[in-house]
Scaffold this motif. Structure first.
Motif, PDB file in Angstrom:
ATOM      1  N   VAL A  10       0.834  -1.204   0.000  1.00  0.00           N
ATOM      2  CA  VAL A  10       0.000   0.000   0.000  1.00  0.00           C
ATOM      3  C   VAL A  10       0.868   1.254   0.000  1.00  0.00           C
ATOM      4  CG1 VAL A  10      -1.657   1.332   1.366  1.00  0.00           C
ATOM      5  CG2 VAL A  10      -2.001  -1.120   1.032  1.00  0.00           C
ATOM      6  N   VAL A  11       1.913   1.264   0.815  1.00  0.00           N
ATOM      7  CA  VAL A  11       2.794   2.427   0.872  1.00  0.00           C
ATOM      8  C   VAL A  11       3.486   2.648  -0.469  1.00  0.00           C
ATOM      9  CG1 VAL A  11       4.934   3.313   1.902  1.00  0.00           C
ATOM     10  CG2 VAL A  11       3.145   2.361   3.358  1.00  0.00           C
ATOM     11  N   SER A  12       3.972   1.579  -1.085  1.00  0.00           N
ATOM     12  CA  SER A  12       4.655   1.736  -2.358  1.00  0.00           C
ATOM     13  C   SER A  12       3.699   2.178  -3.458  1.00  0.00           C
ATOM     14  CB  SER A  12       5.365   0.439  -2.752  1.00  0.00           C
ATOM     15  OG  SER A  12       4.428  -0.595  -2.926  1.00  0.00           O
ATOM     16  N   LEU A  13       2.469   1.684  -3.451  1.00  0.00           N
ATOM     17  CA  LEU A  13       1.483   2.126  -4.439  1.00  0.00           C
ATOM     18  C   LEU A  13       1.145   3.599  -4.263  1.00  0.00           C
ATOM     19  CD1 LEU A  13      -0.947  -0.925  -4.620  1.00  0.00           C
ATOM     20  CD2 LEU A  13       0.625  -0.117  -6.378  1.00  0.00           C
ATOM     21  N   VAL A  14       1.021   4.039  -3.029  1.00  0.00           N
ATOM     22  CA  VAL A  14       0.726   5.449  -2.771  1.00  0.00           C
ATOM     23  C   VAL A  14       1.883   6.331  -3.238  1.00  0.00           C
ATOM     24  CG1 VAL A  14       0.431   7.150  -0.912  1.00  0.00           C
ATOM     25  CG2 VAL A  14      -0.924   5.058  -0.922  1.00  0.00           C
ATOM     26  N   VAL A  15       3.112   5.880  -3.009  1.00  0.00           N
ATOM     27  CA  VAL A  15       4.268   6.673  -3.429  1.00  0.00           C
ATOM     28  C   VAL A  15       4.329   6.766  -4.951  1.00  0.00           C
ATOM     29  CG1 VAL A  15       6.795   6.682  -3.526  1.00  0.00           C
ATOM     30  CG2 VAL A  15       5.629   6.280  -1.362  1.00  0.00           C
ATOM     31  N   VAL A  16       4.170   5.651  -5.647  1.00  0.00           N
ATOM     32  CA  VAL A  16       4.284   5.647  -7.103  1.00  0.00           C
ATOM     33  C   VAL A  16       3.139   6.409  -7.750  1.00  0.00           C
ATOM     34  CG1 VAL A  16       4.224   4.179  -9.144  1.00  0.00           C
ATOM     35  CG2 VAL A  16       5.649   3.544  -7.207  1.00  0.00           C
ATOM     36  N   TRP A  17       1.915   6.065  -7.426  1.00  0.00           N
ATOM     37  CA  TRP A  17       0.773   6.727  -8.052  1.00  0.00           C
ATOM     38  C   TRP A  17       0.618   8.163  -7.576  1.00  0.00           C
ATOM     39  CZ3 TRP A  17      -0.997   4.926 -12.333  1.00  0.00           C
ATOM     40  CH2 TRP A  17      -0.893   3.561 -12.604  1.00  0.00           C
ATOM     41  N   GLY A  18       0.994   8.443  -6.346  1.00  0.00           N
ATOM     42  CA  GLY A  18       0.968   9.816  -5.848  1.00  0.00           C
ATOM     43  C   GLY A  18       1.986  10.684  -6.573  1.00  0.00           C
ATOM     44  N   GLY A  19       3.169  10.123  -6.823  1.00  0.00           N
ATOM     45  CA  GLY A  19       4.179  10.859  -7.583  1.00  0.00           C
ATOM     46  C   GLY A  19       3.728  11.140  -8.998  1.00  0.00           C
ATOM     47  N   LEU A  20       3.067  10.175  -9.601  1.00  0.00           N
ATOM     48  CA  LEU A  20       2.528  10.386 -10.943  1.00  0.00           C
ATOM     49  C   LEU A  20       1.471  11.484 -10.936  1.00  0.00           C
ATOM     50  CD1 LEU A  20       2.337   9.501 -13.917  1.00  0.00           C
ATOM     51  CD2 LEU A  20       0.595   7.881 -13.209  1.00  0.00           C
ATOM     52  N   ALA A  21       0.593  11.456  -9.966  1.00  0.00           N
ATOM     53  CA  ALA A  21      -0.466  12.470  -9.879  1.00  0.00           C
ATOM     54  C   ALA A  21       0.125  13.857  -9.654  1.00  0.00           C
ATOM     55  CB  ALA A  21      -1.435  12.117  -8.757  1.00  0.00           C
ATOM     56  N   VAL A  22       1.120  13.962  -8.773  1.00  0.00           N
ATOM     57  CA  VAL A  22       1.753  15.258  -8.514  1.00  0.00           C
ATOM     58  C   VAL A  22       2.468  15.764  -9.765  1.00  0.00           C
ATOM     59  CG1 VAL A  22       3.590  16.382  -7.192  1.00  0.00           C
ATOM     60  CG2 VAL A  22       1.941  14.920  -6.038  1.00  0.00           C
ATOM     61  N   SER A  23       3.107  14.875 -10.505  1.00  0.00           N
ATOM     62  CA  SER A  23       3.788  15.272 -11.736  1.00  0.00           C
ATOM     63  C   SER A  23       2.802  15.780 -12.778  1.00  0.00           C
ATOM     64  CB  SER A  23       4.564  14.096 -12.312  1.00  0.00           C
ATOM     65  OG  SER A  23       5.546  13.668 -11.418  1.00  0.00           O
ATOM     66  N   ILE A  24       1.689  15.103 -12.919  1.00  0.00           N
ATOM     67  CA  ILE A  24       0.675  15.533 -13.887  1.00  0.00           C
ATOM     68  C   ILE A  24       0.104  16.890 -13.507  1.00  0.00           C
ATOM     69  CG2 ILE A  24      -1.633  15.017 -14.757  1.00  0.00           C
ATOM     70  CD1 ILE A  24      -0.811  12.056 -14.721  1.00  0.00           C
ATOM     71  N   VAL A  25      -0.172  17.094 -12.235  1.00  0.00           N
ATOM     72  CA  VAL A  25      -0.711  18.377 -11.782  1.00  0.00           C
ATOM     73  C   VAL A  25       0.305  19.489 -12.013  1.00  0.00           C
ATOM     74  CG1 VAL A  25      -1.389  19.673  -9.713  1.00  0.00           C
ATOM     75  CG2 VAL A  25      -2.325  17.400 -10.134  1.00  0.00           C
ATOM     76  N   ALA A  26       1.584  19.228 -11.749  1.00  0.00           N
ATOM     77  CA  ALA A  26       2.619  20.242 -11.964  1.00  0.00           C
ATOM     78  C   ALA A  26       2.747  20.589 -13.443  1.00  0.00           C
ATOM     79  CB  ALA A  26       3.955  19.757 -11.419  1.00  0.00           C
TER      80      ALA A  26
END
Length: 58
Positions: A10-26
């Motif tokens: 769960v932690v690794s999924l949150v890190v990977v998908w969260g990073g993708l989401a933050v990159s897209i928003v930026a």
């Protein structure tokens, strides 16, 4: 699967998908940099020969 493995998953999924989401928003907020300096592509250097060795400025 043990509870530790599930927690790590769960932690690794949150890190990977969260990073993708933050990159897209930026990228949506600021798609292209506007603060590049003036200048061209060649900077006065001669064109490289396609069949010759690569010359470096070192």
């Amino acid at each position: 699967m043990s509870s530790a493995a599930v927690a790590l998953l769960v932690v690794s999924l949150v890190v990977v998908w969260g990073g993708l989401a933050v990159s897209i928003v930026a990228l949506v907020r600021r798609p292209e940099r506007a603060d590049y300096p003036e200048g061209g592509e060649h900077e006065g250097r001669p064109a490289a020969r396609p069949d010759g060795p690569v010359e470096h400025d070192t």
